[in-house]
Scaffold this motif. Structure first.
Motif, PDB file in Angstrom:
ATOM      1  N   GLN A  17      13.167  -7.667  14.055  1.00 33.18           N
ATOM      2  CA  GLN A  17      14.074  -7.813  13.278  1.00 33.18           C
ATOM      3  C   GLN A  17      14.821  -7.085  12.251  1.00 33.18           C
ATOM      4  N   THR A  18      16.077  -7.269  11.605  1.00 30.36           N
ATOM      5  CA  THR A  18      16.973  -6.658  10.919  1.00 30.36           C
ATOM      6  C   THR A  18      16.664  -6.763   9.611  1.00 30.36           C
ATOM      7  N   GLU A  19      16.631  -8.053   9.712  1.00 29.60           N
ATOM      8  CA  GLU A  19      16.570  -8.697   8.470  1.00 29.60           C
ATOM      9  C   GLU A  19      16.547  -7.751   7.319  1.00 29.60           C
ATOM     10  N   ARG A  20      14.769  -7.808   7.749  1.00 29.17           N
ATOM     11  CA  ARG A  20      13.511  -7.849   6.852  1.00 29.17           C
ATOM     12  C   ARG A  20      12.911  -6.325   7.469  1.00 29.17           C
ATOM     13  N   LEU A  21      13.740  -4.739   6.606  1.00 27.30           N
ATOM     14  CA  LEU A  21      13.170  -4.034   7.431  1.00 27.30           C
ATOM     15  C   LEU A  21      13.505  -2.639   6.322  1.00 27.30           C
ATOM     16  N   ALA A  22      12.144  -1.601   5.825  1.00 24.74           N
ATOM     17  CA  ALA A  22      12.142  -0.964   5.164  1.00 24.74           C
ATOM     18  C   ALA A  22      12.488   0.295   5.524  1.00 24.74           C
ATOM     19  N   VAL A  23      12.583   1.694   4.705  1.00 25.80           N
ATOM     20  CA  VAL A  23      11.638   2.886   5.316  1.00 25.80           C
ATOM     21  C   VAL A  23      11.421   3.848   4.429  1.00 25.80           C
ATOM     22  N   VAL A  24      10.462   4.715   4.812  1.00 23.57           N
ATOM     23  CA  VAL A  24       9.232   5.845   4.260  1.00 23.57           C
ATOM     24  C   VAL A  24       8.875   6.582   5.241  1.00 23.57           C
ATOM     25  N   THR A  25       8.819   7.812   3.977  1.00 27.12           N
ATOM     26  CA  THR A  25       8.632   8.681   4.781  1.00 27.12           C
ATOM     27  C   THR A  25       7.603   9.963   4.652  1.00 27.12           C
ATOM     28  N   GLN A  26       6.984  10.710   5.088  1.00 30.36           N
ATOM     29  CA  GLN A  26       5.484  11.198   4.282  1.00 30.36           C
ATOM     30  C   GLN A  26       6.345  11.933   3.604  1.00 30.36           C
ATOM     31  N   THR A  27       5.266  12.502   2.506  1.00 37.63           N
ATOM     32  CA  THR A  27       5.233  12.940   1.477  1.00 37.63           C
ATOM     33  C   THR A  27       5.834  14.585   1.450  1.00 37.63           C
ATOM     34  N   THR A  28       5.957  15.219   2.060  1.00 41.28           N
ATOM     35  CA  THR A  28       5.281  16.695   2.859  1.00 41.28           C
ATOM     36  C   THR A  28       6.632  17.340   3.801  1.00 41.28           C
ATOM     37  N   LEU A  29       7.582  16.174   4.173  1.00 39.56           N
ATOM     38  CA  LEU A  29       8.688  17.043   5.250  1.00 39.56           C
ATOM     39  C   LEU A  29       9.745  17.650   4.133  1.00 39.56           C
ATOM     40  N   SER A  30      10.713  18.374   5.065  1.00 35.30           N
ATOM     41  CA  SER A  30      11.772  18.869   4.509  1.00 35.30           C
ATOM     42  C   SER A  30      12.943  18.437   3.970  1.00 35.30           C
ATOM     43  N   VAL A  31      12.717  18.306   2.713  1.00 35.71           N
ATOM     44  CA  VAL A  31      13.821  17.468   2.225  1.00 35.71           C
ATOM     45  C   VAL A  31      15.540  16.912   2.654  1.00 35.71           C
ATOM     46  N   ASP A  32      16.063  18.232   3.557  1.00 36.99           N
ATOM     47  CA  ASP A  32      17.247  18.132   4.442  1.00 36.99           C
ATOM     48  C   ASP A  32      16.962  17.287   5.020  1.00 36.99           C
ATOM     49  N   ASP A  33      16.246  18.420   5.696  1.00 37.50           N
ATOM     50  CA  ASP A  33      15.964  17.252   7.767  1.00 37.50           C
ATOM     51  C   ASP A  33      15.452  16.232   7.083  1.00 37.50           C
ATOM     52  N   ALA A  34      14.499  15.656   6.638  1.00 33.22           N
ATOM     53  CA  ALA A  34      14.506  14.001   6.125  1.00 33.22           C
ATOM     54  C   ALA A  34      15.749  13.557   5.673  1.00 33.22           C
ATOM     55  N   ALA A  35      16.332  14.110   5.197  1.00 29.91           N
ATOM     56  CA  ALA A  35      17.749  13.195   4.217  1.00 29.91           C
ATOM     57  C   ALA A  35      18.708  12.918   5.360  1.00 29.91           C
ATOM     58  N   GLU A  36      18.455  13.984   6.872  1.00 30.98           N
ATOM     59  CA  GLU A  36      19.678  13.836   7.584  1.00 30.98           C
ATOM     60  C   GLU A  36      19.022  12.704   8.465  1.00 30.98           C
ATOM     61  N   ILE A  37      17.340  12.200   8.253  1.00 29.27           N
ATOM     62  CA  ILE A  37      17.638  11.425   9.313  1.00 29.27           C
ATOM     63  C   ILE A  37      16.909  10.085   8.708  1.00 29.27           C
ATOM     64  N   MET A  38      17.624   9.825   7.256  1.00 26.18           N
ATOM     65  CA  MET A  38      18.036   8.731   6.393  1.00 26.18           C
ATOM     66  C   MET A  38      19.084   8.142   6.773  1.00 26.18           C
ATOM     67  N   GLU A  39      20.005   8.981   6.857  1.00 29.83           N
ATOM     68  CA  GLU A  39      21.663   9.257   7.046  1.00 29.83           C
ATOM     69  C   GLU A  39      21.712   8.025   8.015  1.00 29.83           C
ATOM     70  N   ALA A  40      20.850   9.169   9.803  1.00 32.09           N
ATOM     71  CA  ALA A  40      21.132   8.080  10.885  1.00 32.09           C
ATOM     72  C   ALA A  40      20.403   6.609  10.830  1.00 32.09           C
ATOM     73  N   VAL A  41      19.565   6.666   9.783  1.00 34.56           N
ATOM     74  CA  VAL A  41      18.937   5.049  10.018  1.00 34.56           C
ATOM     75  C   VAL A  41      19.847   4.211   8.881  1.00 34.56           C
ATOM     76  N   LYS A  42      20.394   4.742   7.915  1.00 44.06           N
ATOM     77  CA  LYS A  42      20.895   3.915   7.313  1.00 44.06           C
ATOM     78  C   LYS A  42      22.179   3.873   8.096  1.00 44.06           C
ATOM     79  N   GLN A  43      23.211   4.431   8.813  1.00 42.94           N
ATOM     80  CA  GLN A  43      23.953   4.035  10.048  1.00 42.94           C
ATOM     81  C   GLN A  43      24.083   2.789  10.993  1.00 42.94           C
ATOM     82  N   ARG A  44      22.488   3.803  11.254  1.00 43.71           N
ATOM     83  CA  ARG A  44      22.065   1.701  12.363  1.00 43.71           C
ATOM     84  C   ARG A  44      21.547   0.959  11.578  1.00 43.71           C
ATOM     85  N   PHE A  45      20.774   1.150  10.884  1.00 41.84           N
ATOM     86  CA  PHE A  45      20.798  -0.214  10.049  1.00 41.84           C
ATOM     87  C   PHE A  45      21.481  -0.011   8.404  1.00 41.84           C
TER      88      PHE A  45
END
Length: 310
Positions: A157-185
């Motif tokens: 379901q998408t009513e209650r959906l949250a995003v979390v990340t690993q603490t040691t990622l590339s900050v820039d790569d994670a931001a790009e993936i986060m953008e894609a996640v927010k666009q889809r959800f």
């Protein structure tokens, strides 16, 4: 012409979570004597692990390898709920060296899960931190490693959906993936503060500054260390040759040919003694001066768990 100057990134090396994790194993050895069992490498660094082995730590992956009644330490990367339950059931004397910033992500996942949330997790498949975080819930957590994975995720379901990340990622790569996640959800719930930790962010920012001023970047870190790998990757993305070494013996003189300024940093699990040995080796290759960059001074400290305080 060989190297003239070494520029040291600031900050570099140990973070507060790594410091605390190593302290926990050393305090446990001092208080209870050897052997102390540690589930997974306490931190992803060969030198640290070998040093603790020599003092009486035994590193295991499977709790079946630990004798009943033994003292067991969970690594800084954290563990799943199932591993905690198994350790309790087997009656081990447990000290949890999970980084408090990883623990914060675990608590968020547990809390939101009780409220009926599913999760998208941005992280690297198979990394122990990811296994630990995903193992906080029985189901409903979907891993994405890159932008292209986002389209393939199908939560219940998408009513209650949250995003979390690993603490040691590339900050820039994670931001790009986060953008894609927010666009889809578009209504996905994000953490109030990003999950990527202060130390990961600071060390990557320092490499960005360093890369402007040097001809080559050397990262001290072990091949299994996520945050160290990201530092070397980041310098390469910024157009600077970059190499990761576990210790000074791995330095190759040909990396430095025609390079007059060498940038040097270390991942969050790499001890300063290794950095000093790399500096000595670089000087033997002809480097004359060492200069520290201006950078953030980190003051974060995490307390030891109850029962281990000096």
């Amino acid at each position: 012409m060989g190297p003239q100057e070494i520029l040291l990134a600031e900050p570099r090396g140990f973070c507060a979570g790594v410091d605390r994790a190593i302290d926990i194993v050393e305090h446990a050895l001092a208080k209870f004597g050897a052997p102390i069992y540690v589930r997974h490498e306490i931190v992803h660094n060969t030198f640290v692990v070998n040093d603790l082995k020599s003092k009486g730590a035994i590193f295991i992956e499977d709790l079946a390898e630990v004798p009943p009644g033994a003292t067991l330490v969970f690594s800084a990367h954290g563990v799943s709920k199932a591993v905690k339950q198994e350790a309790d059931a087997r009656g081990f004397h447990v000290f949890d060296a999970t980084c408090p910033l990883v623990n914060k992500v675990h608590m968020e996942v547990a809390k939101l899960s009780r409220e009926g949330y599913e999760f998208i997790m941005i992280g690297h498949k198979g990394h122990p931190e990811v296994e630990g975080t995903m193992g906080q819930v029985d189901r409903g957590i979907h891993l994405v490693e890159e932008v292209s994975d986002v389209a393939r995720v199908h939560p219940g379901q998408t009513e209650r959906l949250a995003v979390v990340t690993q603490t040691t990622l590339s900050v820039d790569d994670a931001a790009e993936i986060m953008e894609a996640v927010k666009q889809r959800f578009p209504s996905i719930r994000q953490p109030k503060q990003q999950d990527i930790c202060y130390a990961t962010q600071n060390r990557q920012d320092a490499v960005k500054m360093l890369s402007r001023d040097v001809d080559v970047v050397i990262v001290v870190g072990s091949p299994t260390s996520s945050n160290s790998n990201r530092l070397a990757e980041l310098a390469r993305k910024l157009g600077v040759d970059s190499y990761m070494v576990d210790n000074a013996d791995e330095l190759q003189p040909q990396w430095l040919e025609g390079k007059s300024r060498i940038g040097l940093t270390a991942g969050a699990s790499a001890p300063d003694v290794l950095v000093q040995e790399v500096i000595a080796r670089l000087k033997s290759f002809g480097a004359l001066a060492v200069r520290r960059m201006e950078g953030i001074q980190e003051t974060v400290k995490f307390p030891l768990p109850k029962g281990l305080k000096a």
